[in-house]
Write an enzyme that holds these catalytic residues in place. Sequence first.
Site, PDB file in Angstrom:
ATOM      1  CG  PHE A  16      -1.932   1.067   1.276  1.00  0.00           C
ATOM      2  CD1 PHE A  16      -2.814   1.264   0.219  1.00  0.00           C
ATOM      3  CD2 PHE A  16      -2.004   1.912   2.365  1.00  0.00           C
ATOM      4  CE1 PHE A  16      -3.746   2.297   0.259  1.00  0.00           C
ATOM      5  CE2 PHE A  16      -2.937   2.940   2.415  1.00  0.00           C
ATOM      6  CZ  PHE A  16      -3.804   3.136   1.359  1.00  0.00           C
ATOM      7  CB  THR A 102       5.778  -6.014  -1.884  1.00  0.00           C
ATOM      8  OG1 THR A 102       6.315  -7.065  -2.690  1.00  0.00           O
ATOM      9  CG2 THR A 102       4.501  -6.493  -1.205  1.00  0.00           C
ATOM     10  CE  LYS A 131      10.760  -3.469 -12.157  1.00  0.00           C
ATOM     11  NZ  LYS A 131       9.655  -2.567 -11.866  1.00  0.00           N
ATOM     12  N   GLY A 213      11.378  14.504  -8.427  1.00  0.00           N
ATOM     13  CA  GLY A 213      10.724  13.304  -7.889  1.00  0.00           C
ATOM     14  C   GLY A 213      10.665  12.166  -8.897  1.00  0.00           C
ATOM     15  CG  ASP A 227      13.435  -0.608 -13.979  1.00  0.00           C
ATOM     16  OD1 ASP A 227      12.695  -1.231 -13.205  1.00  0.00           O
ATOM     17  OD2 ASP A 227      13.002   0.091 -14.923  1.00  0.00           O
ATOM     18  CE  LYS A 231      10.251  -1.339 -15.956  1.00  0.00           C
ATOM     19  NZ  LYS A 231      10.592   0.080 -15.987  1.00  0.00           N
TER      20      LYS A 231
END
Length: 355
Positions: A16, A102, A131, A213, A227, A231
């Site tokens: 969350f 998460t 992932k 940000g 990353d 993917k």
Amino acid sequence: LEEGERVEVKIGLSGFGNVGRNFIGLLLEKKKYLKDKYKLDLKVVTVLVSDGGINNPQGIPLEKFAAIKTAFERKNMLGFDDRLTGEEAIKASNADVWVEATPTNIKTGQPGLTYFHTAFDRGMHVVTLSKGPLVCAFDQVMEHARKAGVQIKYSGATAAALPTIDVALNSLAGTNILSIQGILNGTSNFILTAMEKASLSFAEALAEAKAQGIAEPDPSLDVEGWDTASKMIIIANSIYDTDFKIDQVKLTGITKITPADLQEAKNRGGTIKLLGIAEPIGDTFRLEVAPTFLRADHPLASVNGTTKGIYFCTDTMGPLTVIGGYSNPKGAAAAALKDIISIFAPAAKTFSTSF
Ligand SMILES: NC(=O)c1ccc[n+]([C@@H]2O[C@H](COP(=O)([O-])OP(=O)(O)OC[C@H]3O[C@@H](n4cnc5c(N)ncnc54)[C@H](OP(=O)(O)O)[C@@H]3O)[C@@H](O)[C@H]2O)c1
């Protein structure tokens, strides 16, 4: 479905944070639309965080979530139980589909991997944003889902709002995909674009990305290429029925790129982009993530800022490019929602009522 009939879908959610909050927000925002258009009544029955969770078989009132900012409020306003472990919560949940949001851990796949297996054992479908489980154990996960007779969908783990897997597996079905090139990481692309357009050094462009940000406090997974590699191997494994692991990707990040490199690329009539590349070559594969020179007329050369894109070369449909989609948590949440819709309201059913 009969006129007016609704399908109730009970959802469990792990995580969350940025995405989880946006996901709940989207369920509220789209509640009426989902009922009218797809006849889906989506309820959240379980939510898990790092220190506990909540199970409510009747559905948790989503409006209450909007006000929650702290762990203290989660416990006192929503009744989160800090003794509930993740596995216990999933085992006790009556969810039809588990949404996994998460943090991604590409070394162990945890905690998502355990949550996947627990959900499959309970007969739940899984929709994942993280992932890690697919990077670490792609074949094992697919096999378990198959044996359990459930679906696993992972748009959120494969560039999220940018459709990649859906295009390859549905729109390009029946073609041989000869090669895939992707700009799959918004942070790295933002940095390279800022270096090129504003002549910033890597450090200056990274500082700008942090100020806006866009970059994480620790941006190493993004700028070192992990990353993109994560993917890319999930995409490649899905398309080519392989089980590549991340250490099989030849990996170079963008940390050593200089404004002079970008200027030189410009002088040569192109630019440099961090590409993920997957290409079958004979009996082997090229699997690579690297800053790559692209001529100005390459479809991905003009993909700038946080925008992402993917370029497929196929035998019978030719080259095809998809560009765009929000690189933010709301776009990611929307990708998870799309996956849920495709499990519970497949297009055939939806469209059969409209034509
Ligand atoms: N942010 C994006 O735009 C985006 C886009 C695509 C995919 N994703 C993926 O989506 C996932 C979530 O990203 P995010 O930005 O939402 O991360 P985040 O803001 O850090 O939130 C992570 C959430 O996971 C919870 N959590 C941590 N460990 C847990 C555990 N063992 N069991 C249950 N819950 C646990 C945290 O609990 P606490 O609240 O108690 O800390 C937190 O609520 C990541 O895997 C990310 O790679 C993110």
